[in-house]
Design an enzyme around this catalytic site. Structure first.
Site, PDB file in Angstrom:
ATOM      1  N   ASN A   1      10.794  24.729  10.937  1.00  0.00           N
ATOM      2  CA  ASN A   1      11.717  25.561  11.710  1.00  0.00           C
ATOM      3  C   ASN A   1      10.947  26.498  12.619  1.00  0.00           C
ATOM      4  O   ASN A   1       9.860  26.963  12.286  1.00  0.00           O
ATOM      5  CB  ASN A   1      12.673  26.332  10.772  1.00  0.00           C
ATOM      6  CG  ASN A   1      12.170  27.720  10.429  1.00  0.00           C
ATOM      7  OD1 ASN A   1      12.339  28.662  11.209  1.00  0.00           O
ATOM      8  ND2 ASN A   1      11.529  27.850   9.260  1.00  0.00           N
ATOM      9  N   PHE A  25      14.422  33.780  14.325  1.00  0.00           N
ATOM     10  CA  PHE A  25      15.322  34.789  13.766  1.00  0.00           C
ATOM     11  C   PHE A  25      16.557  35.105  14.575  1.00  0.00           C
ATOM     12  O   PHE A  25      16.778  36.229  15.003  1.00  0.00           O
ATOM     13  CB  PHE A  25      14.545  36.061  13.412  1.00  0.00           C
ATOM     14  CG  PHE A  25      13.543  35.758  12.367  1.00  0.00           C
ATOM     15  CD1 PHE A  25      13.962  35.393  11.113  1.00  0.00           C
ATOM     16  CD2 PHE A  25      12.200  35.763  12.650  1.00  0.00           C
ATOM     17  CE1 PHE A  25      13.055  35.043  10.144  1.00  0.00           C
ATOM     18  CE2 PHE A  25      11.272  35.407  11.684  1.00  0.00           C
ATOM     19  CZ  PHE A  25      11.718  35.052  10.439  1.00  0.00           C
ATOM     20  N   SER A  31       6.575  35.747   9.053  1.00  0.00           N
ATOM     21  CA  SER A  31       7.190  34.655   9.800  1.00  0.00           C
ATOM     22  C   SER A  31       6.260  34.209  10.911  1.00  0.00           C
ATOM     23  O   SER A  31       5.747  35.033  11.663  1.00  0.00           O
ATOM     24  CB  SER A  31       8.507  35.103  10.416  1.00  0.00           C
ATOM     25  OG  SER A  31       8.863  34.156  11.399  1.00  0.00           O
ATOM     26  N   ASN A  77       7.195  32.601  13.471  1.00  0.00           N
ATOM     27  CA  ASN A  77       7.983  32.308  14.675  1.00  0.00           C
ATOM     28  C   ASN A  77       8.254  33.526  15.558  1.00  0.00           C
ATOM     29  O   ASN A  77       8.928  33.408  16.572  1.00  0.00           O
ATOM     30  CB  ASN A  77       9.316  31.665  14.282  1.00  0.00           C
ATOM     31  CG  ASN A  77       9.085  30.335  13.597  1.00  0.00           C
ATOM     32  OD1 ASN A  77       8.350  29.503  14.097  1.00  0.00           O
ATOM     33  ND2 ASN A  77       9.694  30.154  12.423  1.00  0.00           N
ATOM     34  N   THR A  78       7.765  34.682  15.150  1.00  0.00           N
ATOM     35  CA  THR A  78       7.843  35.859  16.019  1.00  0.00           C
ATOM     36  C   THR A  78       6.410  36.192  16.413  1.00  0.00           C
ATOM     37  O   THR A  78       5.616  36.568  15.546  1.00  0.00           O
ATOM     38  CB  THR A  78       8.486  37.055  15.269  1.00  0.00           C
ATOM     39  OG1 THR A  78       9.791  36.670  14.839  1.00  0.00           O
ATOM     40  CG2 THR A  78       8.582  38.277  16.155  1.00  0.00           C
ATOM     41  N   LYS A  85       6.554  40.147   1.828  1.00  0.00           N
ATOM     42  CA  LYS A  85       6.479  38.673   1.807  1.00  0.00           C
ATOM     43  C   LYS A  85       5.347  38.217   2.715  1.00  0.00           C
ATOM     44  O   LYS A  85       5.317  38.566   3.896  1.00  0.00           O
ATOM     45  CB  LYS A  85       7.804  38.074   2.280  1.00  0.00           C
ATOM     46  CG  LYS A  85       7.823  36.544   2.239  1.00  0.00           C
ATOM     47  CD  LYS A  85       9.228  36.034   2.360  1.00  0.00           C
ATOM     48  CE  LYS A  85       9.297  34.527   2.416  1.00  0.00           C
ATOM     49  NZ  LYS A  85      10.669  34.045   2.510  1.00  0.00           N
ATOM     50  N   ASN A 130       5.860  32.564   2.671  1.00  0.00           N
ATOM     51  CA  ASN A 130       6.698  32.077   3.762  1.00  0.00           C
ATOM     52  C   ASN A 130       6.323  30.616   4.117  1.00  0.00           C
ATOM     53  O   ASN A 130       5.636  29.957   3.344  1.00  0.00           O
ATOM     54  CB  ASN A 130       6.507  33.011   4.966  1.00  0.00           C
ATOM     55  CG  ASN A 130       7.792  33.220   5.731  1.00  0.00           C
ATOM     56  OD1 ASN A 130       8.441  32.247   6.109  1.00  0.00           O
ATOM     57  ND2 ASN A 130       8.160  34.465   5.948  1.00  0.00           N
TER      58      ASN A 130
HETATM   59  C1  LIG Z   1      15.438  27.442   8.389  1.00  0.00           C
HETATM   60  C2  LIG Z   1      14.604  28.462   7.678  1.00  0.00           C
HETATM   61  C3  LIG Z   1      14.769  29.804   7.966  1.00  0.00           C
HETATM   62  C4  LIG Z   1      14.010  30.766   7.310  1.00  0.00           C
HETATM   63  N1  LIG Z   1      14.213  32.083   7.587  1.00  0.00           N
HETATM   64  C5  LIG Z   1      13.497  33.026   6.896  1.00  0.00           C
HETATM   65  C6  LIG Z   1      13.745  34.404   7.097  1.00  0.00           C
HETATM   66  O1  LIG Z   1      14.644  34.785   7.860  1.00  0.00           O
HETATM   67  N2  LIG Z   1      12.984  35.310   6.423  1.00  0.00           N
HETATM   68  C7  LIG Z   1      12.003  34.918   5.534  1.00  0.00           C
HETATM   69  O2  LIG Z   1      11.331  35.738   4.939  1.00  0.00           O
HETATM   70  N3  LIG Z   1      11.793  33.602   5.304  1.00  0.00           N
HETATM   71  C8  LIG Z   1      12.514  32.668   5.952  1.00  0.00           C
HETATM   72  N4  LIG Z   1      12.293  31.349   5.702  1.00  0.00           N
HETATM   73  C9  LIG Z   1      11.248  30.960   4.718  1.00  0.00           C
HETATM   74  C10 LIG Z   1      11.843  30.717   3.339  1.00  0.00           C
HETATM   75  O3  LIG Z   1      12.449  31.887   2.828  1.00  0.00           O
HETATM   76  C11 LIG Z   1      10.759  30.256   2.364  1.00  0.00           C
HETATM   77  O4  LIG Z   1       9.805  31.281   2.257  1.00  0.00           O
HETATM   78  C12 LIG Z   1      10.060  28.985   2.826  1.00  0.00           C
HETATM   79  O5  LIG Z   1      10.964  28.098   3.431  1.00  0.00           O
HETATM   80  C13 LIG Z   1       9.366  28.274   1.664  1.00  0.00           C
HETATM   81  O6  LIG Z   1      10.293  27.907   0.670  1.00  0.00           O
HETATM   82  P1  LIG Z   1      10.920  26.415   0.577  1.00  0.00           P
HETATM   83  O7  LIG Z   1       9.776  25.453   0.660  1.00  0.00           O
HETATM   84  O8  LIG Z   1      11.637  26.377  -0.732  1.00  0.00           O
HETATM   85  O9  LIG Z   1      11.842  26.293   1.728  1.00  0.00           O
HETATM   86  C14 LIG Z   1      13.043  30.365   6.340  1.00  0.00           C
HETATM   87  C15 LIG Z   1      12.901  29.006   6.047  1.00  0.00           C
HETATM   88  C16 LIG Z   1      13.655  28.056   6.689  1.00  0.00           C
HETATM   89  C17 LIG Z   1      13.472  26.605   6.345  1.00  0.00           C
END
Ligand SMILES: Cc1cc2nc3c(=O)[nH]c(=O)nc-3n(C[C@H](O)[C@H](O)[C@H](O)COP(=O)(O)O)c2cc1C
Length: 347
Positions: free
Chosen positions: A110, A114, A172, A174-175, A208, A237
């Site tokens: 992704n 945000f 993140s 992406n920022t 985080k 993350n």
């Molecule tokens: C579509 C998407 C959006 C996410 N948005 C955030 C976010 O807003 N804030 C954050 O701390 N992590 C965000 N994450 C990261 C997840 O919280 C998590 O840390 C990461 O995906 C690893 O876990 P997973 O493998 O179970 O997905 C996002 C992940 C995905 C896939």
């Protein structure tokens, strides 16, 4: 995968990933999805920050950015749910497409950037919600903010009255430039400002971090958190790395990778974090959890709580019950009476 969900999945997997997420949120808001009313095994109960949770399996940030469905997610059986990330102002995020399912790899990329409705919308929803379950709030800075630390302060102060814990997301990918906040001086400044701002109404405050953190980065992050007596660290993350094993044709897309290909990396970084934290505060393991064995590995590597997001994309709500059942069986197999007995067993 449970039979009722494989039917729904047939439909969702044909949609663009972001459209499928919208459908899932609508279904959750409508109350159409079956709640899991079976009590959790007693061995899964955990104590954290003076609170008792029925199980250690949490929903990670990003699924419910705008606090639309925290109670529906708790009803699916999660022991904790993290909403956000929340930014002070509403923002659109990056142009679409920005969310990709790497189905062959059970991963997700992704670069959402945000998108979110902003602080006021989230606060209004949380303010009218009866307080139940364990709901954390993940906060961040707007992309064009000139004082990013101030954005964290604004969100934490406004949302502390409604949060069971607060997360400063400095990881993140992406920022642009956000991950620089993980540097020692900037992180200390940011977290101190937030701590001071919420001192009148203290709420457990965690940070985080990225699974791409080097040993030197971890030395700095953990030193700052120990100095400031933070309440926890989430590891972590999404990753900017791309394991060579990835098969999907989306693997070259820019953004953060999550899901199964992230599991081993994030558990290893969690373990290295736990070695430095020396049980001074709890850790939350996140990244690639899709089974009880994955959750158990994070717990043995030092996590008191575990979170997931991407596996839900592939397996839907029945995943939560399956993970809990598998985890309870693994604890029993190895003679652990409770999750806390197994925390850090591999360290
Ligand atoms: C579509 C998407 C959006 C996410 N948005 C955030 C976010 O807003 N804030 C954050 O701390 N992590 C965000 N994450 C990261 C997840 O919280 C998590 O840390 C990461 O995906 C690893 O876990 P997973 O493998 O179970 O997905 C996002 C992940 C995905 C896939």
């Amino acid at each position: 995968m449970a039979a009722w969900y494989s039917f729904i999945d047939l439909f969702l997997s044909r949609l663009d990933a972001e459209a499928a997420h919208g459908v899932a949120l609508r279904a959750l808001r409508s109350g159409l999805l079956p709640a899991d009313r079976r009590p959790d095994a007693r061995s899964l109960a955990v104590e954290v920050w003076g609170r008792s949770l029925p199980n250690p399996i949490g929903l990670a940030a990003g699924f419910d950015k705008n606090a639309e469905v925290p109670d529906a997610m708790l009803a699916l059986g999660f022991g904790l749910v993290e909403i956000g990330r929340v930014t002070p102002q509403t923002q659109d995020g990056n142009p679409r497409p920005r969310l990709f399912r790497l189905a062959e790899d059970r991963g997700v990329i992704n670069r959402m950037g945000f998108p979110g409705q902003g602080l006021d919308a989230v606060r209004s929803r949380l303010a009218i919600r009866p307080r139940r379950g364990f709901v954390g709030v993940n906060v961040g800075a707007n992309k064009d903010s000139t004082d990013r630390a101030a954005d964290y302060v604004i969100c934490c102060v406004a949302l502390a009255p409604y949060a069971d814990y607060l997360v400063c997301n400095v990881s993140s990918p992406n920022t642009p430039g956000l991950r620089n906040l993980q540097g020692r001086t900037q992180l200390a400044d940011l977290l101190k400002r937030v701590q001071d701002a919420i001192a009148a109404r203290p709420v457990p405050l965690v940070v985080k971090v990225a699974p791409d953190a080097s040993d030197d980065d971890l030395d700095d992050i953990v030193a700052v958190c120990r100095e400031l007596r933070m309440d926890g660290i989430i590891v972590g993350n999404t990753t900017l790395s791309r394991p060579p094993s990835l098969q999907s044709h989306w693997r070259g897309e820019a953004g953060g990778l999550s899901g199964a290909p992230l599991a081993a990396l994030s558990t290893e970084v969690l373990r290295r974090t736990a070695q430095r934290v020396e049980r001074q505060f709890p850790l939350i393991g996140c990244g690639g959890v899709s089974s009880g064995a994955d959750a158990y590995a994070k717990i043995r590597a030092g996590a008191s709580l575990v979170q997931l997001y991407s596996a839900l994309v592939y397996e839907g709500p029945p995943l939560v019950r399956r993970i809990k059942d598998e985890l309870a069986a693994l604890l029993a197999r190895d003679g652990f009476a409770s999750v806390s007995d197994a925390v850090g067993a591999d360290l």
